[in-house]
Design an enzyme around this catalytic site. Structure first.
Site, PDB file in Angstrom:
ATOM      1  N   LEU A   6       0.841  -1.204   0.000  1.00  0.00           N
ATOM      2  CA  LEU A   6       0.000   0.000   0.000  1.00  0.00           C
ATOM      3  C   LEU A   6       0.878   1.257   0.000  1.00  0.00           C
ATOM      4  O   LEU A   6       0.760   2.121   0.867  1.00  0.00           O
ATOM      5  CB  LEU A   6      -0.921   0.001   1.220  1.00  0.00           C
ATOM      6  CG  LEU A   6      -1.912  -1.158   1.302  1.00  0.00           C
ATOM      7  CD1 LEU A   6      -2.689  -1.091   2.609  1.00  0.00           C
ATOM      8  CD2 LEU A   6      -2.871  -1.132   0.116  1.00  0.00           C
ATOM      9  N   HIS A   7       1.750   1.342  -1.008  1.00  0.00           N
ATOM     10  CA  HIS A   7       2.734   2.426  -1.040  1.00  0.00           C
ATOM     11  C   HIS A   7       2.140   3.779  -0.630  1.00  0.00           C
ATOM     12  O   HIS A   7       2.612   4.435   0.298  1.00  0.00           O
ATOM     13  CB  HIS A   7       3.299   2.567  -2.456  1.00  0.00           C
ATOM     14  CG  HIS A   7       3.966   1.366  -3.013  1.00  0.00           C
ATOM     15  ND1 HIS A   7       5.240   0.990  -2.657  1.00  0.00           N
ATOM     16  CD2 HIS A   7       3.545   0.459  -3.926  1.00  0.00           C
ATOM     17  CE1 HIS A   7       5.589  -0.101  -3.321  1.00  0.00           C
ATOM     18  NE2 HIS A   7       4.570  -0.440  -4.101  1.00  0.00           N
ATOM     19  N   ASP A   8       1.121   4.209  -1.379  1.00  0.00           N
ATOM     20  CA  ASP A   8       0.608   5.571  -1.228  1.00  0.00           C
ATOM     21  C   ASP A   8      -0.133   5.779   0.087  1.00  0.00           C
ATOM     22  O   ASP A   8      -0.118   6.877   0.658  1.00  0.00           O
ATOM     23  CB  ASP A   8      -0.307   5.909  -2.401  1.00  0.00           C
ATOM     24  CG  ASP A   8       0.443   5.905  -3.721  1.00  0.00           C
ATOM     25  OD1 ASP A   8       1.670   6.103  -3.702  1.00  0.00           O
ATOM     26  OD2 ASP A   8      -0.196   5.706  -4.768  1.00  0.00           O
TER      27      ASP A   8
END
Length: 320
Positions: free
Chosen positions: A241-243
């Site tokens: 869930l990078h962002d």
């Protein structure tokens, strides 16, 4: 007081999660969303952002479309092989249709109007290529004083995901990234993929999200293509869930541990294009051509309480 926040984004599955985290947080005043090319073309990223807001019941949040291409050189490759052909695993149309039209005048115009109207410093969270933010700061330097900090998802300290050297968001427009991270004076936090990969969530986490309510179920349903990619990239069943990790830091400063370093962005057309060069030597060894010590300007996120971070994101997404 709720945190004034603007998200600049290219949805993207992890962008959709990040937007929802902010949209569902009572301690956030989500002033607006601006979109940019990136994972998929601008038309798709703009529609996806509006649909995620509709899912979250946030027709009050304005959305404006921004840059459709990088500042200088064409984008070499999108990320539809990761996010699916529409950016949301081919399932964008399963989300509610937006009721609010796209704001006229474009992203930079909306950013300027929101910043000029703000009564306290605004946090901007760019979680796609940095083209809109570079254009904003170049054309409207007077708004710098209205920006509290810019929390950026991008870069890689030990390598990349689009190439061996470069992370996707920085690689998509290195000239814009250099403008923001190297040439500007606005406080920046960079959340690199080295840390976001460590924050990956597993199938059990995704199961809890799907069972949390209609918003969580809808978000979990957007992940099949993304999940298939990360099953290969991680070697186990989960997603990154990078962002959402960057937006968590934007909402709760200090949820990520940061260290201040000088940063450069490689803008050549060679194999290192888009690399994020972080000088992690001791400060006494960081000298310029005149022998003056080069201070660190960018806060680099290097660590977090992994379980606490995952729980924070899940708790926000379950608030629906």
């Amino acid at each position: 007081m709720p945190l004034p926040l603007i998200i600049d984004t290219d949805p993207g599955v992890d962008d959709a999660f990040a937007i929802a985290v902010a949209a569902l947080s009572e301690d956030v005043d989500l002033l607006g969303i601006t979109t940019v090319f990136g994972n998929v073309p601008l038309e798709a990223t703009t529609l996806n952002a509006r649909r995620v807001l509709a899912l979250c019941g946030r027709a009050d949040v304005p959305v404006a479309a921004g840059a459709a291409r990088p500042l200088v050189h064409a984008q070499l490759r999108r990320a539809s092989h990761v996010h699916g052909p529409d950016g949301l695993s081919g399932r964008s149309a399963t989300l509610p249709e937006p009721h609010r039209a796209v704001e006229p005048g474009g992203a930079v115009r909306l950013l300027v109007s929101l910043l000029e109207a703000a009564e306290e410093p605004v946090t901007i969270a760019p979680i796609g290529p940095l083209t809109n933010i570079a254009l904003l700061l170049a054309a409207h330097p007077q708004v710098r004083e209205k920006i509290g900090r810019i929390v950026i998802m991008g870069g890689g300290l030990a390598g990349g995901n689009s190439t061996g050297a470069a992370e996707f968001n920085i690689w998509s427009d290195p000239e814009a990234a250099r403008r923001v991270l190297v040439e500007e004076t606005v406080p920046c936090v960079l959340v690199p993929m080295d840390l976001t990969y460590r924050c990956a969530v597993d199938s059990a986490w995704l199961g809890e999200l799907a069972a949390s309510g209609p918003v969580g179920a809808a978000l979990a349903a957007l992940t099949p293509d993304y999940r298939a990619h990360y099953r290969t990239a991680l070697g186990w069943d989960g997603i990154v869930l990078h962002d959402a990790v960057a937006v968590a830091e934007a909402i709760r400063p200090g949820i990520l541990r940061t260290e201040r370093y000088p940063v450069e962005v490689e803008c050549s057309l060679g194999p290192a294009r888009g690399a994020t060069l972080v000088d992690r030597r001791r400060q006494a060894l960081r000298a310029d051509a005149e022998g003056d010590v080069v201070p660190g300007r960018v806060e680099i996120a290097v660590d977090t309480d992994l379980d606490g971070l995952r729980a924070f994101i899940l708790e926000r997404l379950a608030r629906s």
